[in-house]
Design an enzyme around this catalytic site. Structure first.
Site: not given
Ligand code: BDP
Length: 682
Positions: A289, A368, A396
């Site tokens: 990323e 993820d 998240e």
């Protein structure tokens, strides 16, 4: 406020007989030996006993005659009760608790192999009292199953927290350390009370300011932080920027094979250890990323990690190198690329090439932290390389501490998953505890869910995830329910109906969240960026590699060897076959592994489309029930906690409805297939 103290409230014991029972052991503390960790144990016991029993125990340093708790390391305890045979059963962090009656005296021995064991024993005793357990005839031997029991903060120095859902950082504000050392100490107490022994104190994405954490500008404050954690047996780590030799060192390159770079890291590491003699090491997110890494210099991740490992090696430090490495700029039209395969593809070929103080940190799933994913096939695939598993306590993708989602059952499933790496009983828990492959270093890490909200976790019930994480990784054989029960008692006390309701809410919460969000393991139908709330096609035509491939006829990602991306081939034979075949692939992961028509019939007997409709209608009803159950506790709970949780449940309900309506409508329009039960779909 009550919620600040989480599970360390030590609520006064009302039952007088029980108080008397404890008093028979707890009138004084005899402390054998001296260290900051033992001091922490003593001060915690004083605090706890005072609060439970209304009177503080006296401190003695010599043999005394009153009823006593005797605490110290094994080498200091001079009593045949604590014999070598027993001590030999302890690992470095283990402890013994024994209650004995000697000459009419009652004694409780809290004995650690080393001083951290003494502190853990003290917390254990206080936990028994939180559960109002009797302490006669105790004979407890405890050893943590995992060596590294770590928490990763994703805190940035501007005070924000990447994926933080409970306020700002307790560590930093305005690009400085916040100086709130008391709060950090209370955090250390919370972590240590559940056995956490390592922490990285800054985000894995290391930006400009944080790059300087390894310089003299911030090292004094890092050292101060490390002092606080050290007193609770917790080692401090830093996430580092791979380009530090350039950004801090003013070199022209960060190439790991460049001798200047190697020298720079060695000097830098030496400097860090001059501030923090027991510094844990570096956590590294590289080539992921947009973060810099060895790929820029045509080097691989072993080259990348080893240069750091060499620098840390003389000091006993380790490199924790993350495997969350994938191409985040994919061509979404190219169906041959599969993000799920990336970690394995990048790291498996490097097995055996890492120095022995490198540990690979692997996310539990290949994507993820979705509500449902299979276990990463990297577990077990690298027998020559130390491995840590990474969980995310921060919610998240699982409701952001607005929606209730008790994650211990999910983590437990992952740890219990059999990889078949060495035949049967090659469960993930036997890999990350180091036993299966005899790893030098191994264990478990997780992204923290705390911030500076008074209750630490936004939703007070999300405290259960932090507590549960620590307890589970100490002993993966504990059940999710046992852990929840301990937490509920320590947090909410002992009224039967309070216990039942909260326990019930927690235990149902993960399946409920799964019901109203992305179905059958497909994941990702979430708003891009912040990751809360539904957005079915939000990621569908973007570069992140996170697709569901829904069209008029069907949905799911074909990851088979026969016709798909071949991802299933990364598993050992038993699991590869299991997922490859539609006959055996479990319903809850069907769409992760296969693309099927909406009319495909699940093992449950329902069609995929009907399953989607049903679970989404049901999910909303279940959230209504959660709210209804909770309102029955209005009179029993602390006002602030009640208001906090109720507010979250209201928001959860709104969220669940939005998910239901968007998901059901979308699939109704795509498929044109009616709901068998003719409920309202738009
Ligand atoms: C993802 C998060 C992102 C993190 C990344 C990571 O969305 O913010 O930086 O993981 O683990 O879950 O590096």
């Amino acid at each position: 406020e009550v919620s600040y103290h989480c599970w360390l409230q030590y609520t006064k014991i009302e039952d007088e007989a029980l108080v008397e029972h404890y008093q028979r052991y707890c009138q004084s503390l005899l402390v054998l030996g001296k260290s900051t960790i033992i001091e922490s144990a003593v001060s915690e016991l004083q605090k706890g006993l005072h609060s439970y029993l209304g009177s503080k125990p006296s401190i003695a340093t010599q043999e005394i005659n009153s009823a006593a708790i005797i605490l110290g390391t094994a080498d200091k305890v001079n009593n045949p009760i604590v014999n070598n045979e027993l001590i030999d059963k302890l690992n470095d962090d283990g402890y013994i608790i024994k209650s004995v009656n000697e000459n009419d005296r009652n004694i409780l021995y809290l004995v650690g192999k080393s001083d951290i064991g003494v502190l853990y024993a003290a917390f254990h005793l206080l936990r028994l009292m939180a559960s109002r357990k009797m302490v006669d005839n105790l004979s407890i031997i405890e050893n943590p199953r995992n060596q590294f029991r770590m928490i990763n903060q994703w805190d940035n120095m501007d005070g924000s927290i990447e994926r933080g859902y409970s306020g700002q950082s307790i560590f930093y504000t305005d690009n400085q350390f916040s100086g709130d050392w008391e709060r950090i100490k209370d955090y250390a107490r919370l972590l240590s009370s559940v056995g956490i022994n390592a922490i990285s104190i800054n985000n894995v994405n290391v930006f400009k300011v944080e790059t300087n954490l390894i310089t003299e500008q911030f090292l004094p404050d890092v050292a101060k932080t490390a002092d606080i954690f050290r007193a609770y047996g917790i080692k401090t780590f830093l996430s580092i920027n791979y380009a530090s030799p350039i950004e801090v060192g003013k070199l022209e390159t960060a190439d790991p094979l460049n001798p200047e770079v190697e020298k720079w890291w060695q000097q830098k590491t030496k400097e860090i250890y001059s501030y923090i003699p027991d510094f844990g090491g570096f956590v590294v997110k590289a080539d992921s990323e947009h973060r810099p890494g060895p790929f820029s210099y045509n080097r691989n991740h072993a080259d990348g990690a080893n240069v750091l490992a060499k620098a840390l090696q003389p000091f006993g430090g380790v490199v924790i190198w993350r495997c969350f490495v994938y191409n985040c700029l994919q061509d979404w039209r190219d169906r041959s690329i599969d993000r799920a395969k990336a970690a394995y593809d990048n790291f498996k070929p490097l097995d055996g090439k890492f120095l022995d103080n490198v540990i690979l940190q692997i996310k539990n799933g290949p994507m993820d932290f979705q509500v449902r994913e299979p276990v990463s096939p990297l577990f077990g695939a690298m027998s020559e390389t130390n491995q840590l598993i990474e969980f995310q306590v921060a919610q998240e993708y699982t409701g952001q501490q607005i929606d209730l989602c008790y994650l211990v059952p999910q983590w437990k499933e992952v740890l219990d998953f059999d990889t078949y790496a060495k035949g049967k009983q090659s469960e993930v828990k036997n890999i990350v505890d180091g036993s299966l492959f005899n790893f030098k270093y191994s264990g478990i890490a997780a992204v923290s869910n705390i911030g500076n909200d008074t209750n630490w976790t936004g939703n007070t019930l999300a405290q259960a995830n932090l507590y549960g994480y620590g307890r589970l990784i100490w002993n993966p054989e504990l059940s999710a329910e046992e852990i929840a029960e301990e937490w509920v008692e320590a947090t909410f006390g002992h009224k039967q109906h309070v216990k039942e309701i909260i326990l019930n809410m927690l235990m149902q919460s993960w399946p409920i969240y799964e019901n109203y969000t992305a179905p059958l393991g497909v994941g990702w139908m979430i708003n891009p960026g912040h990751h809360y709330g539904p957005n079915i096609d939000g990621y569908e035509y973007s570069v992140w590699g996170t697709y569901h491939f829904a069209d008029h006829d069907g949905i799911g990602v074909d990851r088979t060897i026969a016709t798909g991306t071949g991802y299933t081939g990364q598993y050992f034979r038993e699991n590869a076959d299991y997922y490859e075949s539609l006959e055996t692939c479990p319903d809850e992961l069907l769409l992760f592994f296969h693309h099927v028509p909406y009319t495909y019939r699940l093992h449950s007997g329902k069609t995929v489309i009907q399953h989607i409709y049903d679970t989404h209608f049901e999910g909303v009803e279940q959230v209504k029930q959660l709210r209804e159950m909770f309102t029955r506790l209005e009179k029993d709970l602390d006002k602030a906690i009640y208001a906090n949780v109720l507010d979250r449940l209201e928001r959860q309900l709104a969220n669940a409805k939005e998910w239901r309506d968007k998901i059901n409508t979308y699939f109704y329009r795509k498929s044109g297939i009616n709901d068998e039960k003719n409920r309202m779909i738009y």
